[in-house]
Scaffold this active site. Structure first.
Site, PDB file in Angstrom:
ATOM      1  N   VAL A  33       0.837  -1.209   0.000  1.00  0.00           N
ATOM      2  CA  VAL A  33       0.000   0.000   0.000  1.00  0.00           C
ATOM      3  C   VAL A  33       0.871   1.259   0.000  1.00  0.00           C
ATOM      4  CG1 VAL A  33      -1.600   1.324   1.465  1.00  0.00           C
ATOM      5  CG2 VAL A  33      -1.987  -1.117   1.102  1.00  0.00           C
ATOM      6  N   LYS A 102     -23.431  -8.923  -2.582  1.00  0.00           N
ATOM      7  CA  LYS A 102     -24.042  -8.893  -3.927  1.00  0.00           C
ATOM      8  C   LYS A 102     -25.502  -8.494  -3.905  1.00  0.00           C
ATOM      9  CE  LYS A 102     -23.469 -12.939  -2.027  1.00  0.00           C
ATOM     10  NZ  LYS A 102     -22.494 -13.975  -1.792  1.00  0.00           N
ATOM     11  N   GLU A 126     -14.913  -7.024  -5.463  1.00  0.00           N
ATOM     12  CA  GLU A 126     -14.459  -8.277  -6.106  1.00  0.00           C
ATOM     13  C   GLU A 126     -15.068  -9.521  -5.473  1.00  0.00           C
ATOM     14  OE1 GLU A 126     -13.592 -10.472  -8.540  1.00  0.00           O
ATOM     15  OE2 GLU A 126     -12.155  -8.876  -9.015  1.00  0.00           O
ATOM     16  N   GLY A 131     -16.644 -15.254  -5.352  1.00  0.00           N
ATOM     17  CA  GLY A 131     -15.692 -15.295  -4.239  1.00  0.00           C
ATOM     18  C   GLY A 131     -14.284 -14.867  -4.611  1.00  0.00           C
ATOM     19  N   ILE A 133     -12.356 -15.614  -7.063  1.00  0.00           N
ATOM     20  CA  ILE A 133     -11.941 -15.536  -8.477  1.00  0.00           C
ATOM     21  C   ILE A 133     -11.852 -14.074  -8.918  1.00  0.00           C
ATOM     22  CG2 ILE A 133     -12.476 -16.201 -10.848  1.00  0.00           C
ATOM     23  CD1 ILE A 133     -14.269 -18.397  -9.754  1.00  0.00           C
ATOM     24  N   GLU A 187     -25.391 -18.663   2.342  1.00  0.00           N
ATOM     25  CA  GLU A 187     -25.810 -17.376   2.891  1.00  0.00           C
ATOM     26  C   GLU A 187     -26.461 -17.612   4.254  1.00  0.00           C
ATOM     27  OE1 GLU A 187     -25.148 -14.301   1.319  1.00  0.00           O
ATOM     28  OE2 GLU A 187     -23.931 -15.765   0.286  1.00  0.00           O
ATOM     29  N   LYS A 202     -25.680 -12.017  -8.523  1.00  0.00           N
ATOM     30  CA  LYS A 202     -24.351 -12.015  -9.155  1.00  0.00           C
ATOM     31  C   LYS A 202     -24.467 -11.850 -10.674  1.00  0.00           C
ATOM     32  CE  LYS A 202     -22.335 -14.896  -5.532  1.00  0.00           C
ATOM     33  NZ  LYS A 202     -22.205 -16.285  -5.066  1.00  0.00           N
ATOM     34  N   GLY A 305     -16.556 -19.560   0.784  1.00  0.00           N
ATOM     35  CA  GLY A 305     -15.684 -19.976   1.886  1.00  0.00           C
ATOM     36  C   GLY A 305     -14.976 -18.764   2.468  1.00  0.00           C
TER      37      GLY A 305
HETATM   38  N1  LIG Z   1     -19.482 -16.987   3.058  1.00  0.00           N
HETATM   39  C1  LIG Z   1     -19.075 -16.904   1.801  1.00  0.00           C
HETATM   40  O1  LIG Z   1     -18.545 -17.868   1.227  1.00  0.00           O
HETATM   41  C2  LIG Z   1     -19.233 -15.637   1.045  1.00  0.00           C
HETATM   42  C3  LIG Z   1     -19.944 -14.569   1.548  1.00  0.00           C
HETATM   43  N2  LIG Z   1     -20.075 -13.426   0.807  1.00  0.00           N
HETATM   44  C4  LIG Z   1     -20.802 -12.286   1.337  1.00  0.00           C
HETATM   45  O2  LIG Z   1     -20.082 -11.785   2.445  1.00  0.00           O
HETATM   46  C5  LIG Z   1     -20.983 -11.193   3.375  1.00  0.00           C
HETATM   47  C6  LIG Z   1     -20.795 -11.836   4.738  1.00  0.00           C
HETATM   48  O3  LIG Z   1     -21.032 -13.226   4.599  1.00  0.00           O
HETATM   49  P1  LIG Z   1     -20.662 -14.260   5.747  1.00  0.00           P
HETATM   50  O4  LIG Z   1     -19.438 -13.812   6.456  1.00  0.00           O
HETATM   51  O5  LIG Z   1     -20.707 -15.597   5.129  1.00  0.00           O
HETATM   52  O6  LIG Z   1     -21.940 -14.089   6.694  1.00  0.00           O
HETATM   53  P2  LIG Z   1     -22.043 -14.375   8.265  1.00  0.00           P
HETATM   54  O7  LIG Z   1     -23.493 -14.461   8.566  1.00  0.00           O
HETATM   55  O8  LIG Z   1     -21.131 -15.476   8.659  1.00  0.00           O
HETATM   56  O9  LIG Z   1     -21.437 -13.020   8.882  1.00  0.00           O
HETATM   57  C7  LIG Z   1     -22.131 -11.812   8.965  1.00  0.00           C
HETATM   58  C8  LIG Z   1     -21.858 -11.257  10.350  1.00  0.00           C
HETATM   59  O10 LIG Z   1     -22.368  -9.946  10.442  1.00  0.00           O
HETATM   60  C9  LIG Z   1     -22.943  -9.818  11.722  1.00  0.00           C
HETATM   61  N3  LIG Z   1     -23.899  -8.718  11.721  1.00  0.00           N
HETATM   62  C10 LIG Z   1     -25.152  -8.699  11.243  1.00  0.00           C
HETATM   63  N4  LIG Z   1     -25.705  -7.491  11.443  1.00  0.00           N
HETATM   64  C11 LIG Z   1     -24.775  -6.741  12.043  1.00  0.00           C
HETATM   65  C12 LIG Z   1     -24.735  -5.411  12.504  1.00  0.00           C
HETATM   66  N5  LIG Z   1     -25.793  -4.620  12.395  1.00  0.00           N
HETATM   67  N6  LIG Z   1     -23.601  -4.937  13.077  1.00  0.00           N
HETATM   68  C13 LIG Z   1     -22.528  -5.745  13.206  1.00  0.00           C
HETATM   69  N7  LIG Z   1     -22.495  -7.028  12.777  1.00  0.00           N
HETATM   70  C14 LIG Z   1     -23.606  -7.516  12.222  1.00  0.00           C
HETATM   71  C15 LIG Z   1     -23.583 -11.167  12.011  1.00  0.00           C
HETATM   72  O11 LIG Z   1     -23.785 -11.340  13.403  1.00  0.00           O
HETATM   73  C16 LIG Z   1     -22.532 -12.103  11.446  1.00  0.00           C
HETATM   74  O12 LIG Z   1     -21.568 -12.457  12.403  1.00  0.00           O
HETATM   75  C17 LIG Z   1     -22.381 -11.387   2.785  1.00  0.00           C
HETATM   76  O13 LIG Z   1     -22.727 -10.245   2.042  1.00  0.00           O
HETATM   77  C18 LIG Z   1     -22.184 -12.579   1.862  1.00  0.00           C
HETATM   78  O14 LIG Z   1     -23.111 -12.598   0.813  1.00  0.00           O
HETATM   79  C19 LIG Z   1     -19.502 -13.280  -0.428  1.00  0.00           C
HETATM   80  C20 LIG Z   1     -18.778 -14.295  -0.972  1.00  0.00           C
HETATM   81  C21 LIG Z   1     -18.603 -15.560  -0.290  1.00  0.00           C
HETATM   82  N1  LIG Z   2     -23.496 -18.284  -0.614  1.00  0.00           N
HETATM   83  C1  LIG Z   2     -22.605 -17.929  -1.663  1.00  0.00           C
HETATM   84  C2  LIG Z   2     -21.348 -17.367  -1.071  1.00  0.00           C
HETATM   85  C3  LIG Z   2     -20.540 -16.676  -2.061  1.00  0.00           C
HETATM   86  O1  LIG Z   2     -20.940 -15.733  -2.712  1.00  0.00           O
HETATM   87  C4  LIG Z   2     -22.262 -19.157  -2.493  1.00  0.00           C
HETATM   88  O2  LIG Z   2     -22.576 -20.248  -2.046  1.00  0.00           O
HETATM   89  O3  LIG Z   2     -21.709 -18.984  -3.579  1.00  0.00           O
HETATM   90 NA    NA Z   3     -14.585 -12.491  -7.330  1.00  0.00          NA
END
Ligand SMILES: NC(=O)C1=CN([C@@H]2O[C@H](COP(=O)(O)OP(=O)(O)OC[C@H]3O[C@@H](n4cnc5c(N)ncnc54)[C@H](O)[C@@H]3O)[C@@H](O)[C@H]2O)C=CC1
Ligand SMILES: N[C@@H](CC=O)C(=O)O
Ligand code: NA
Length: 431
Positions: A33, A102, A126, A131, A133, A187, A202, A305
């Site tokens: 950075v 998304k 990104e 994820g 990629i 999700e 997406k 993941g």
């Molecule tokens: N898990 C995955 O493989 C992927 C997830 N994403 C995206 O990433 C984002 C997060 O996903 P995850 O980490 O899997 O979800 P998650 O449900 O594990 O984490 C979200 C966290 O935010 C917290 N939270 C909710 N409202 C809140 C608030 N008002 N203040 C503070 N914290 C709060 C929840 O308690 C939870 O711990 C989502 O938008 C999801 O679509 C994107 C790509 C892959």
């Molecule tokens: N729930 C989503 C997480 C990544 O965007 C998936 O399964 O692809």
């Molecule tokens: Na990506």
């Protein structure tokens, strides 16, 4: 600038890995950075809950207050609110935003990009599509000089994992979804995955970027995988195919059927085992992009993941932080082409139709007539007896046909006395 202050909103599957990697790779990130990244706080719902490896002093339930102290805000809370308001607050305070959200971008992207642009700050995303990629950046930057004509791919890790488990281990749908949840792919509400909403968000983001237009999530034709049965998976195998949930976006030229525009759809489809998408296993994603000058490009890697997704988030954090240190801003929204999103009737596809029919003379002719009446040409027919009664299973594979012609055919088939049930209708893609 002697440091870049980073605020992390959310500490779940992705957020906890972002925090871990930010701290573990601090020296490398600072070198890349041009200034150290200082994690100034993590907004969580329960600051009193212990989180291994994270200094409790960083945890706060005052997300608004945290945003006001940051140069870069990382939003990994998910959902619409409070994520949307917190992103607006970040822009008002002059902070850049990195998000993996998304659903928020597909529903409120234009408003958020305008707010970022008005504040002269970055909005990077990104991790929101496929994820880990690198896909957003290639579309937004590397292909900015080309003309993308189509994308076709697997953009949801959960459904790909579930379909793969059903195909290779014979796992039941419910068990496979539970495993995907436990592995952190799904999700918060896995309905978003299995009903195709996540993939549709997406697809909307990809189509908007690829075709320089605005495609809202609700304009995407969406079908999930809840209707995909073990019998469909077995029928696909008999045809030398696998079932995949696909996201497909295409430019459509002006023609006798209507104006120029784009079609964007998400649905399960049979994909031949010889096609590279058929070999995309588990939570992996892959997207083919066709562009006029570049030809066909394929992007492949982990689509879900915590750790892989956090890697993509951090790549964006470095980019946005560099802009804070050295000045400038990344590309914003590009929607100048302003193309309409066209109905599915503009799409031509092959179909695999499975029927339960009466096992008696003349049935095949009546079924064939129903296809012919709507101009749908048949490529293959296969019949086999089922059970002891006087029923048979009839599988019809068509040549390419318009979606409306196929739906009209299916409606007619369902009304025939010799058709006991239209068991399944599946598109065949990727040939
Ligand atoms: N898990 C995955 O493989 C992927 C997830 N994403 C995206 O990433 C984002 C997060 O996903 P995850 O980490 O899997 O979800 P998650 O449900 O594990 O984490 C979200 C966290 O935010 C917290 N939270 C909710 N409202 C809140 C608030 N008002 N203040 C503070 N914290 C709060 C929840 O308690 C939870 O711990 C989502 O938008 C999801 O679509 C994107 C790509 C892959
Ligand atoms: N729930 C989503 C997480 C990544 O965007 C998936 O399964 O692809
Ligand atoms: Na990506």
């Amino acid at each position: 600038m002697d440091r870049v202050r980073v605020a992390l909103l959310g500490c779940g599957v992705v957020g906890s890995e972002v925090a871990r990697l930010l701290l573990a790779q601090a020296d490398d990130l600072a070198a890349r950075v041009g200034a150290p990244l200082e994690l100034v706080g993590i907004a969580v719902r329960r600051p009193d809950r212990p989180r291994p490896g994270i200094d409790p002093a960083l945890l706060t339930d005052d997300a608004e207050g945290l945003v006001a102290r940051a140069d870069v805000v990382v939003e990994v809370v998910g959902g619409i609110e409070p994520a949307r308001s917190l992103m607006h607050a970040a822009f008002r305070h002059g902070a850049g935003v990195v998000t993996a959200n998304k659903v928020l971008l597909a529903e409120h992207g234009p408003e958020l990009f305008e707010a970022a642009s008005a504040a002269d700050v970055d909005l990077y995303y990104e991790a929101a599509v496929a994820g880990a990629i690198p896909l957003i950046r290639p579309l937004r930057e590397s292909l900015a000089g080309d003309r993308v004509t189509r994308f076709l791919g697997i953009v949801n890790g959960t459904t790909n994992y579930v379909l793969d488990q059903m195909d290779t281990t014979g796992a039941g749908f419910g068990d496979a979804v539970e495993r995907a949840q436990a592995l952190g792919y799904a999700e918060a509400d896995p309905t978003a995955d299995v009903e195709g909403y996540d993939a549709a968000s997406k697809a909307a983001i990809l189509a908007s970027l690829a075709f320089h237009t605005r495609v809202p999530g609700e304009a995407v034709h969406r079908e999930g995988i809840t209707g995909v049965s073990a019998a469909d998976v077995a029928a696909a195998a008999r045809m030398g195919c696998v079932v995949k949930l696909l996201a497909i976006g295409s430019r459509e030229p002006e023609g006798p059927d209507g104006p120029a525009g784009v079609t964007v759809r998400v649905h399960p489809a049979f994909v031949p085992r010889s096609h590279p998408l058929a070999g995309v296993r588990g939570p992996f994603n892959a997207v083919f992009v066709e562009a006029e000058a570049a030809g066909e490009l394929m992007f492949y890697g982990p689509g879900a993941g915590g750790t892989p997704t956090a890697g993509a988030v951090l790549g964006d954090v470095v980019a946005v932080a560099r802009h804070r240190v050295h000045g400038g801003r990344g590309p914003g929204e590009s929607a100048y082409a302003d193309l309409p999103t066209l109905p599915l009737s503009r799409v031509l596809t092959r179909y695999h139709v499975r029927l339960e029919v009466a096992d008696r003379p003349g049935v095949l002719a009546r079924v064939a007539d129903a296809f012919a009446a709507h101009g749908v040409s048949i490529e293959q027919v296969r019949q086999q007896a089922v059970g002891e009664d006087e029923a048979a299973e009839l599988v019809v594979v068509t040549h390419v046909a318009p979606d409306t012609a196929l739906s009209d055919t299916v409606a007619d088939l369902a009304g025939l006395d010799v058709v006991l049930d239209v068991t399944s209708v599946m598109r065949v893609e990727g040939e």
